[in-house]
Motif scaffolding. Structure first.
Motif, PDB file in Angstrom:
ATOM      1  N   LYS A  37     -17.585   5.540  -6.984  1.00 13.51           N
ATOM      2  CA  LYS A  37     -16.796   4.856  -5.907  1.00 13.51           C
ATOM      3  C   LYS A  37     -17.326   3.660  -5.599  1.00 13.51           C
ATOM      4  O   LYS A  37     -16.664   2.875  -4.920  1.00 13.51           O
ATOM      5  N   ALA A  96       0.791  -1.301   0.036  1.00 14.43           N
ATOM      6  CA  ALA A  96      -0.037   0.066  -0.013  1.00 14.43           C
ATOM      7  C   ALA A  96       0.820   1.062  -0.140  1.00 14.43           C
ATOM      8  O   ALA A  96       0.679   2.155  -0.761  1.00 14.43           O
ATOM      9  N   ILE A 134       0.567   8.068  -5.764  1.00 12.81           N
ATOM     10  CA  ILE A 134      -0.548   8.900  -5.587  1.00 12.81           C
ATOM     11  C   ILE A 134      -0.154  10.274  -5.167  1.00 12.81           C
ATOM     12  O   ILE A 134      -0.505  11.105  -5.759  1.00 12.81           O
ATOM     13  N   LYS A 181      -8.014  -0.546  -3.917  1.00 12.00           N
ATOM     14  CA  LYS A 181      -9.115   0.536  -3.795  1.00 12.00           C
ATOM     15  C   LYS A 181      -8.578   1.792  -3.837  1.00 12.00           C
ATOM     16  O   LYS A 181      -9.194   2.705  -4.038  1.00 12.00           O
ATOM     17  N   LEU A 182      -7.258   2.057  -3.099  1.00 10.09           N
ATOM     18  CA  LEU A 182      -6.695   3.455  -3.164  1.00 10.09           C
ATOM     19  C   LEU A 182      -6.306   3.881  -4.472  1.00 10.09           C
ATOM     20  O   LEU A 182      -6.925   5.148  -4.762  1.00 10.09           O
ATOM     21  N   LYS A 183      -5.908   3.182  -5.292  1.00  9.28           N
ATOM     22  CA  LYS A 183      -5.786   3.363  -6.757  1.00  9.28           C
ATOM     23  C   LYS A 183      -7.044   3.773  -7.460  1.00  9.28           C
ATOM     24  O   LYS A 183      -7.112   4.626  -8.188  1.00  9.28           O
ATOM     25  N   GLU A 185       0.544   4.725  -2.363  1.00  7.12           N
ATOM     26  CA  GLU A 185       0.225   5.848  -1.588  1.00  7.12           C
ATOM     27  C   GLU A 185       1.177   6.962  -2.002  1.00  7.12           C
ATOM     28  O   GLU A 185       0.892   7.999  -2.307  1.00  7.12           O
ATOM     29  N   ASP A 237      -9.886   4.859  -6.115  1.00  4.46           N
ATOM     30  CA  ASP A 237     -10.373   5.995  -5.744  1.00  4.46           C
ATOM     31  C   ASP A 237      -9.672   7.281  -6.430  1.00  4.46           C
ATOM     32  O   ASP A 237     -10.070   8.249  -6.635  1.00  4.46           O
ATOM     33  N   PHE A 238      -8.274   6.889  -6.414  1.00 10.20           N
ATOM     34  CA  PHE A 238      -7.627   8.299  -6.820  1.00 10.20           C
ATOM     35  C   PHE A 238      -7.845   8.331  -8.447  1.00 10.20           C
ATOM     36  O   PHE A 238      -7.711   9.446  -9.062  1.00 10.20           O
ATOM     37  N   GLN A 247      -6.501  -3.709  -0.518  1.00  8.45           N
ATOM     38  CA  GLN A 247      -6.657  -2.173  -0.016  1.00  8.45           C
ATOM     39  C   GLN A 247      -6.039  -1.161  -0.985  1.00  8.45           C
ATOM     40  O   GLN A 247      -6.599  -0.226  -1.058  1.00  8.45           O
ATOM     41  N   ALA A 248      -4.835  -1.383  -1.301  1.00 11.37           N
ATOM     42  CA  ALA A 248      -3.866  -0.673  -2.343  1.00 11.37           C
ATOM     43  C   ALA A 248      -4.598  -0.511  -3.704  1.00 11.37           C
ATOM     44  O   ALA A 248      -4.769   0.444  -4.094  1.00 11.37           O
TER      45      ALA A 248
END
Length: 295
Positions: free
Chosen positions: A161, A27, A34, A94-96, A31, A98-99, A91-92
Motif C-alpha cells: 500500500k 473515480a 471495484i 490509487k483506488l484501483k 469505484e 489498493d483494490f 485518485q482513481a
C-alpha cells in the motif's frame, strides 16, 4: 472547468472506451467496477466445485474490466488538461491499486483458485491457453504472499500500500512539473516551422524568446532536431532534474521493494520482478547483456 464539463470533447470514432468523462465520473466508474468485482470475489470464494468456468474465467473477465477502467483513469490522470480531472484520475488510480492488493491477498479466493490448479484431471483437459491462465492466476496470488503467515501477510500488505502511494505520487509529480526554458529562434535552429506555431514567447532583455517545457511534445522534437548541442544539453539537464521531491520517494520505494521481495523469499527485488518475465532470473538478464556486448 466545472465538474460537469466533459474532460474530452468527443470519444474517438470506433473506440471501445468512452473518454468523455467528467472528473466525478472518472473515480465513479472505477469505484463501480471495484464494487462489482468485490461481489464476484465473494461469490467465487463460495464455489464448492471450483473449475475454470466458475472461478478462473469470471475472475479473468473482471480483471480485464478493471484494467480498462483503471487504464482510462491513469491516462486522464496524466494527460487531461483540467487539473481537477487529473486529480480525479490519480485518485482513481490509487483506488484501483489498493483494490488490486486486496483482491490478490484474499485467502478465500486463493483457496478456490488453488483448487483448480491442483485438480490434475481438470488441468489435463484444458487447452494450453486456459492452462496458462490458471497457472498465471495461481502464481499471482502466491506472489502476493498467500503462503505467508498472517502476520507477514499484513506486513506485506502495508508495504504494498505504501509502494502504491509512492508510485502514484511519483508519477503525479512528473506530470504536474512545469519547467519552462527560454530559447531564441537561433538557439532552436533545426526545429520544423510548426514547432513555433502558436508557441508562447516572453520578452527577455528586449528579445522575444520561445517558451519550451520539458513535456514530451516539446522535449522530443527539440532533442531530435535542434542543431545546437548547447540547446539539447540545456533541455536534457532540465528534464533530468525534474521533481527533486521524487528523490526521497524513490529512495523509500527501493527500500520497500527489497523488503517486499525478501518477505516473499527472494534475495533481491530483481529476482522477484524477473520471475514472471522472459529472462526469469537476474543472471539470465546479465548473460544476455554480456552476449550482446561480445557481438
Amino acid at each position: 472547468m466545472p465538474v460537469s464539463a466533459p474532460v474530452l470533447s468527443a470519444a474517438p470514432k470506433g473506440s471501445l472506451v468512452d473518454f468523455r468523462l467528467t472528473p466525478a465520473e472518472i473515480a465513479g466508474r472505477v469505484e463501480e467496477t471495484i464494487r462489482k468485482e468485490r461481489e464476484l470475489l465473494d461469490e467465487v470464494a463460495q464455489e464448492e466445485s471450483p473449475m475454470l468456468a466458475n472461478v478462473i474465467a469470471p475472475l479473468g473477465h473482471f480483471s480485464a474490466s478493471l484494467a480498462v477502467e483503471g487504464g482510462v483513469a491513469s491516462l486522464l490522470g496524466s494527460v487531461a488538461v483540467d487539473e481537477e480531472a487529473r486529480g480525479a484520475g490519480n485518485q482513481a488510480k490509487k483506488l484501483k491499486a489498493d483494490f488490486e492488493i486486496e483482491r490478490t491477498m484474499r485467502e478465500d479466493v486463493y483457496k478456490v483458485v488453488r483448487a483448480v490448479y491442483d485438480n490434475k484431471d481438470e488441468m489435463d483437459k484444458l487447452d494450453p491457453e486456459d492452462r496458462r491462465l490458471v497457472e498465471k492466476m495461481e502464481l499471482k496470488h502466491r506472489r502476493a504472499g498467500l503462503l505467508l503467515s498472517s502476520e507477514k501477510r499484513e506486513q506485506l500488505r502495508d508495504i504494498k500500500k505504501r509502494e502504491s502511494v509512492l508510485e502514484v505520487d511519483f508519477r503525479k509529480c512528473i506530470n504536474d512539473e512545469d519547467a519552462r526554458l527560454l530559447f531564441s529562434r537561433d538557439e532552436l535552429e533545426g526545429l520544423p516551422e510548426d514547432y513555433f506555431n502558436g508557441r508562447e514567447t516572453e520578452d527577455h532583455d528586449g528579445e522575444a524568446k520561445y517558451v519550451v517545457t520539458s513535456k514530451y511534445p516539446d522535449y522530443i522534437p527539440l532533442m531530435k532536431y535542434a542543431k545546437r548541442e548547447s540547446t539539447r544539453k540545456a533541455m536534457l539537464i532540465a528534464d533530468e532534474n525534474r521533481c527533486p521531491d521524487n528523490i526521497p520517494r524513490l529512495q523509500e520505494l527501493v527500500k520497500l521493494r527489497l523488503e517486499q521481495a525478501q518477505l516473499l523469499g527472494y534475495n533481491t527485488y530483481s529476482e522477484y520482478a524477473l520471475e514472471v518475465l522472459m529472462a526469469k532470473t537476474p543472471q539470465a538478464a546479465l548473460d544476455m547483456e554480456e552476449d550482446l556486448l561480445a557481438r
